[in-house]
Scaffold this active site. Structure first.
Site, PDB file in Angstrom:
ATOM      1  N   LEU B  44       0.820  -1.200   0.000  1.00 53.08           N
ATOM      2  CA  LEU B  44       0.000   0.000   0.000  1.00 53.08           C
ATOM      3  C   LEU B  44       0.855   1.251   0.000  1.00 53.08           C
ATOM      4  CD1 LEU B  44      -2.985  -0.835   2.340  1.00 53.08           C
ATOM      5  CD2 LEU B  44      -2.953  -0.587  -0.127  1.00 53.08           C
ATOM      6  N   HIS B 267      -1.578 -10.465  17.405  1.00 52.57           N
ATOM      7  CA  HIS B 267      -3.010 -10.422  17.132  1.00 52.57           C
ATOM      8  C   HIS B 267      -3.709 -11.574  17.849  1.00 52.57           C
ATOM      9  CE1 HIS B 267      -6.771 -10.174  15.014  1.00 52.57           C
ATOM     10  NE2 HIS B 267      -6.374  -9.077  14.406  1.00 52.57           N
ATOM     11  N   ARG B 338      -6.272  -5.294  20.971  1.00 51.77           N
ATOM     12  CA  ARG B 338      -5.557  -6.518  20.616  1.00 51.77           C
ATOM     13  C   ARG B 338      -4.529  -6.929  21.661  1.00 51.77           C
ATOM     14  NH1 ARG B 338      -4.583  -5.131  14.203  1.00 51.77           N
ATOM     15  NH2 ARG B 338      -6.739  -5.446  13.593  1.00 51.77           N
TER      16      ARG B 338
END
Lengths: 302, 667, 248
Positions: B44, B267, B338
């Site tokens: 990205l 996570h 998280r």
């Protein structure tokens, strides 16, 4: 319209396949409608079929359609072979182990093979009938219509002169009328170009006869039609099997081809896909089966 | 005064970026054509930067190790992307997104950067929609939002469970457009091996062509590294197999400081490890926690019976289940951030209540959600006397509509049907907040060398919030770097093309070649993965979810030992100048082996607990993370000095002018 | 479980290549297919042999890097998954497993099981985008409402991962499903409709140049596609192309 795109691109080739294919489907329907006359019994059937054959050979619209059919077949074949050749080139090294049956139908993968078999059939079929009826210059028996006739009365339907209890030979005049002609009257009557009947004296075409395709066909599939001038076909059994098998091949070809044409033309969508596929499958089975019924029927009723 | 100058513009926080953009130097279009920029990585950040720089007129050379720029690991992001659009009208604003991100990052991020991120977030959505990114929509045709990761507002835009994929394909399409125009020269299956410095400025890279194995030189006026995170230092992570730290680490070795390497996000909802054969871990979207309840058995004997296969989870009575997140954090329950959820799972498993054969798994149970939704649906359909079977069916259908693809993925991997038996989950390494230190311009401590996306350290502090990674990657690449880089490149309009024949290129190429040869000549006995797995185990055990001084010291010696063994005993088949995936792996591992040690050193130095970094010595009486703002409200930026152990710590003090520091509380 | 692997080995693009047998033991059903290959490769390296080169990256079915034609099918016998999501429990003890690279002229083999799929990138560069600059100065995202059905349909097309299974499965090595997925996605959205005609013509032109075969609507691609991209996209592209050919 950019012409090069509509000729060269891979998609355009598919459009042509689809268009010609669908047109040939229409042709099949027309051809079948006529052929089904062969299932009509007796003289009635013979006449109906021969009239149909005559109509097909002489109607100008049908003529255009028939040329379109020839062109479609030729285009479908050439385009098909071009696609096939390109597709072969697109995978120069083959898989050592492949299970295409897991993801696609046999028919869809073998359209070229099926098409080639159909082409072989078409060529044979045309040699068997079309060539004899249209091209060949050899003597070709004409249709003799045998009628029970009332005394000198006209048949309101056909306008033919009718005569009671007398077998007469009727031929279609060039103007569409029927006339009694005695073909044995060699002094006055002469047959030219197989079907055209001329008056010797006047050197004028007075009538045109049917080529007796019905008898040709029934003889081909085993009927003893020697009285009409067609010898019985000794290989009728082989012919029937060949025709039936060919129609089986056609089932496979249409099974994929019909709906595939709609897909190629972009006419398939989520909503219509099920209808197209169902109609395609019904078409694919019904049309060839009806075609195949004819030789089998003729063979069995000899 | 620190050697680190963050170059944060003066002025009120909400004016900083706008004012700065107004004053920043520009390069005119005619001159942009004379300037080359190298972009390493096409995720990205790298992909969006390459596309934008090329659109602006620079000549871009983009590099990725995959066979196509479309495959960068951003593609695997599932949940969504945050943006302060306030479409739902639930009170969101740029300030709130900024505040949540600073707080979520446990007050270890730079205010100015985070504010800028929140500010440009809305543009990202506009931009992506214009590119044809198919975000989820409502029936009225407008964009849909969901709440994510326990945020109090719905600011997350998403495309089913494939948001990262859709955003990356958007950036890839923008790149493709420029590749088609020749403005981006794309180098796929290339891996950056070294940065070339000329007169102290980044002027090119040495890259290995992974197909031929040959080293090639590329020059440019600036080098942008967007090579992603370093989670694979743990061997098992949710990162792609090829994700690596090499580009970031090699610029670190050339002078770029490496900041906060110890901040690792673990996570909470990943599919647990099943055995030694495992090569990677699979993440299950965090959205599952919206409806799933997390539990372990209350009784030790039940846990043991489950591990031995004598009991099934469905055999455990409701009263014998410990919904430990709901018990410990009644306010947030299963939706705690998280880091908190991960640590709580580890705590239960360490205490012996873990549920799969390895003892490292907890249940994520949808049975009550199925029942609740079923009853709701029965009401909606006026089925007043619905049987339990009907209710189950209705509820199951609804859960399937919401999470069907995730349930299917779970089923494919584990062969267990999550509609029938609870899912098993366990935390896994997912994202690294730490990375190359950059200033407000995203420039590293090397002039002309920039670092963007996950590869830099800048915006997430010690913990990243869900749906913020995509936001940061695209913000950096589309809207920040293309502006800030001009300020630097404005000096280069007269430089002309940089020659790759300069002695600096010779030298860099030689050192890379020598290193590859050194690796090839070891001719030891063990494959690369053997050492990587050892490194991963050491990292997971000592630099994982809970860290202690003793463990970290052990980690440092252990990693040093593994590194030594690696250089003595690794066996790499083949030759250098050919396609050689084992050599690729070895080159990457050599960097992980150094980074791992630095991570442990950084974790050891930071004797507080904050975000993803939990020092067991620093916790409250209830076992919650305890920050030490007086001593550690700084960015730890490490300077390379030949060996990881000799790295020098530089501190960038974090000044909080807007946000008041507070202890996070989710109870 | 004990397996007999038959793997395509080819040293480089110009090598002829052949199938080579590798027996392998102690394979667990919970292993993924690629983990099984990892084990084979570790064994090969320890023996001093050249490990099998294959493409892979994310190992969670989304990057599209993994390929492999397994037992006669792209991505193996399971449906809706990539090779990296295929687990060994799908096989039985004693099975022979054939592993081959994608086969297509447009996907030349680089080494062993690795192929060059850059043809896909070139097709994308020909038009797989909306020509809008990334300035962020576009109109507000909600300025153009898009019917949910269209948006969902566009999304479904956009989930293509570009793995090439469609080409590999197609008896003609046709890339129609790949190309049509992108054409469809953008044709379904108002943002993409502006350039729809040029896009479809340009992308199809490059697709043809790259040497992919012609679509004969066998539907194999849809069945083997790990993302279950619909054949309807191909129909839509045919429609778009026809329209474009007449109009432009």
């Amino acid at each position: 319209m950019s012409k090069s795109v509509l000729l060269k691109s891979s998609l355009a080739k598919k459009y042509w396949m689809a268009l010609t294919g669908l047109f040939l489907c229409l042709f099949l329907v027309g051809h079948l409608a006529g052929n089904l006359q062969l299932l009509k019994a007796g003289e009635e059937g013979r006449r109906a079929f021969n009239e149909y054959a005559y109509f097909m050979a002489h109607n100008p619209v049908v003529k255009i359609l028939s040329y379109l059919t020839y062109i479609s077949i030729i285009f479908h074949v050439i385009d098909g072979f071009l696609l096939f050749a390109q597709n072969r080139k697109a995978r120069p090294v083959k898989y050592a182990h492949t299970r295409p049956q897991e993801n696609s139908s046999f028919a869809s993968r073998n359209m070229a093979l099926l098409g080639t078999l159909i082409l072989v059939f078409i060529v044979t079929h045309m040699q068997n009938f079309w060539y004899k009826a249209k091209i060949s210059n050899g003597p070709f028996p004409l249709h003799t219509l045998v009628k029970e006739i009332d005394n000198q009365e006209y048949d309101p339907a056909t306008g033919a002169i009718v005569n009671k209890k007398q077998d007469v030979k009727l031929y279609l005049l060039t103007n569409g009328q029927y006339q009694m002609i005695d073909l044995e009257d060699k002094d006055n009557i002469e047959l030219r170009h197989n079907t055209e009947i001329y008056s010797k004296k006047l050197d004028v075409k007075v009538a045109e006869g049917y080529k007796d395709l019905h008898s040709l066909t029934t003889a081909f599939f085993g009927h003893d039609n020697s009285k009409y001038g067609f010898p019985k076909n000794d290989l009728a059994t082989v012919a029937v099997i060949f025709y039936v098998v060919s129609m089986l091949v056609l089932i496979f070809h249409l099974w994929h081809g019909f709906s595939s044409a709609f897909q190629s033309l972009g006419l398939r969508s989520k909503k219509y896909a099920p209808i197209i596929i169902t109609v395609g499958k019904i078409f694919a089975v019904v049309v060839p089966v009806l075609f195949a019924v004819i030789p089998v029927y003729l063979y069995l009723t000899k | 005064m620190s050697v680190l100058d963050s170059k944060i513009p003066a002025g009120p926080i909400e004016r900083k970026w706008t004012d700065y953009k107004n004053k920043i130097r520009l390069v005119n279009p005619a001159n942009k054509r004379k300037i080359d920029v190298i972009v390493v990585g096409t995720g990205l950040a790298g992909g969006s930067a390459a596309a934008t720089l090329a659109e602006l007129g620079y000549n871009v050379k983009a590099f990725c190790f995959q066979d196509s720029p479309r495959r960068a690991h951003s593609i695997a992001a599932q949940g969504g992307i945050n943006a302060a659009k306030n479409y739902p009208g639930d009170g969101d604003s740029v300030f709130r997104l900024f505040y949540d991100t600073i707080k979520g990052g446990d007050y270890r991020a730079r205010e100015a950067n985070v504010y800028r991120l929140a500010e440009v977030s809305a543009n990202i959505i506009d931009q992506c929609v214009a590119q044809g990114v198919p975000f989820a929509r409502e029936y009225g045709g407008l964009l849909d939002n969901r709440s994510f990761g326990g945020a109090q507002v719905s600011r997350t835009f998403y495309a089913k469970g494939q948001t990262g994929q859709q955003l990356l394909l958007g950036a890839y399409s923008a790149m493709s457009r420029q590749i088609g125009k020749g403005k981006i020269k794309m180098y796929t299956r290339y891996e950056m091996q070294d940065l070339v410095l000329v007169d102290g400025k980044a002027r090119g890279i040495i890259a290995r062509n992974l197909v031929t194995g040959k080293l090639e030189r590329f020059s440019a006026h600036a080098v942008v590294v967007g090579s992603g995170g370093y989670g694979n230092v743990f061997f098992l992570s949710t990162n792609a197999m090829g994700s690596n730290v090499t580009a970031a680490w090699r610029i670190h070795k050339k002078g770029a400081f490496f900041a906060n390497p110890c901040y690792t996000q673990i996570h909470p909802t990943c599919i647990p490890v099943t055995g030694d054969h495992q090569s990677k871990l699979t993440l299950m979207s965090e959205s599952l926690r919206n409806d799933g309840r997390i539990w372990v058995p209350k009784k030790m004997e039940d846990a043991i019976a489950i591990r031995e296969g004598r009991l099934k989870p469905t055999d455990i009575a409701e009263a014998d289940r410990d919904y430990y997140l709901e018990r410990r954090y009644p306010a947030f329950g299963n939706l705690v951030p998280r880091d908190v959820a991960s640590r709580a799972a580890k705590e239960r498993c360490d205490a012996g209540f873990g549920v799969n054969a390895t003892g490292e798994a907890v249940y994520l149970d949808f049975s009550s959600a199925i029942e609740r939704y079923g009853k709701e649906q029965a009401m909606i359909h006026h089925m007043t006397d619905a049987t339990p079977e009907q209710i189950y069916k209705l509820g199951r259908d609804l859960v399937e509509a919401k999470y069907g693809n995730l349930f299917q993925m779970y089923y494919k991997i584990t062969d267990e049907d999550p509609y029938v038996t609870p899912m098993k989950i366990y935390p896994a390494v997912h994202y690294t907040m730490g990375g190359v230190w950059v200033d407000y311009n995203l420039m590293t401590t090397i002039k002309g060398c920039y670092c963007i996306g996950e590869a830099n350290f800048s915006d997430h502090g010690a913990n990243r919030l869900g749906a913020s990674a995509l936001m940061q990657g695209l913000a950096d690449g589309y809207f920040v770097l293309p502006y800030t880089i001009a300020d630097y490149l404005a000096d280069d309009i007269k430089t002309g093309a940089i020659s790759t024949a300069l002695p600096e290129f010779d030298e860099a190429e030689k050192s890379v070649r020598d290193f590859s040869e050194r690796l090839m000549n070891i001719k030891g006995t063990k494959p690369v993965d053997y050492f990587h797995k050892r490194l991963g185990k050491a990292m997971w055990n000592y630099v994982g979810m809970g860290r202690t001084e003793e463990g970290l010291k052990k980690a440092i010696t252990e990693i040093q030992q593994i590194r030594q063994d690696f250089y003595n005993d690794v066996k790499i088949p083949g030759t250098i100048e050919e396609l050689n995936p084992e050599l690729d792996k070895a080159l990457r591992l050599s960097d992980f082996l150094e980074l791992g040690e630095l991570m442990a050193m950084d974790a050891l130095n930071r004797s507080e607990s904050c975000g993803g970094h939990f020092r067991e010595e620093s916790q409250t009486e209830k076992g919650e993370a305890l920050r030490d703002d007086d001593r550690f409200a700084y960015v730890a930026a490490w300077e390379y000095k030949g060996e990881p152990s000799q790295a020098v710590l530089h501190k960038e003090e974090l000044k909080f002018e807007v946000v008041k520091l507070a202890q996070r509380n989710y109870e | 479980m004990k397996l007999n692997l038959k793997i395509w080995r080819q040293k480089g693009p110009n090598d002829k290549g052949s199938m080579v047998s590798y027996p392998i033991e102690n394979i667990d059903g919970d292993m993924s297919f690629l983990e099984m290959l990892d084990i084979l490769n570790d064994q090969l390296v320890e023996k001093g042999d050249d490990p099998v080169a294959f493409d892979h990256d994310c190992r969670e079915g989304i990057c599209g890097m993994c390929s492999l034609y397994i037992n006669g099918e792209a991505h193996g016998p399971d449906r809706g998954i990539t090779t990296c999501q295929l687990h060994m429990r799908k096989f039985n003890d004693g099975d022979t497993i054939y592993i081959e690279p994608w086969r297509a002229k447009a996907f030349p083999v680089i080494k062993d099981l690795m192929v060059d799929r850059s043809a896909f990138d070139r097709i994308m560069a020909a038009g797989g985008f909306v020509s809008v600059n990334t300035s962020g100065n576009t109109q507000d995202a909600n300025a153009i409402p898009i019917p949910k059905d269209d948006a969902d349909e566009a999304f479904n097309a956009a989930t293509c991962i570009g793995c090439g299974a469609c080409v590999a499965s197609c008896v003609n090595s046709s890339a129609m499903l790949f190309v049509s997925a992108k054409v469809s996605q953008l044709a379904l959205l108002p943002q993409g409709q502006i350039e729809a005609m040029d896009r479809v013509k340009n992308m199809v032109a490059v697709m043809d140049e790259e040497g992919f075969g012609n679509c004969s609507n066998t539907g194999a691609c849809e069945v083997e596609c790990p993302k279950e991209i619909s054949l309807e996209n191909i129909a839509r592209m045919n429609r778009e192309f026809l329209k474009a050919s007449f109009v432009k």
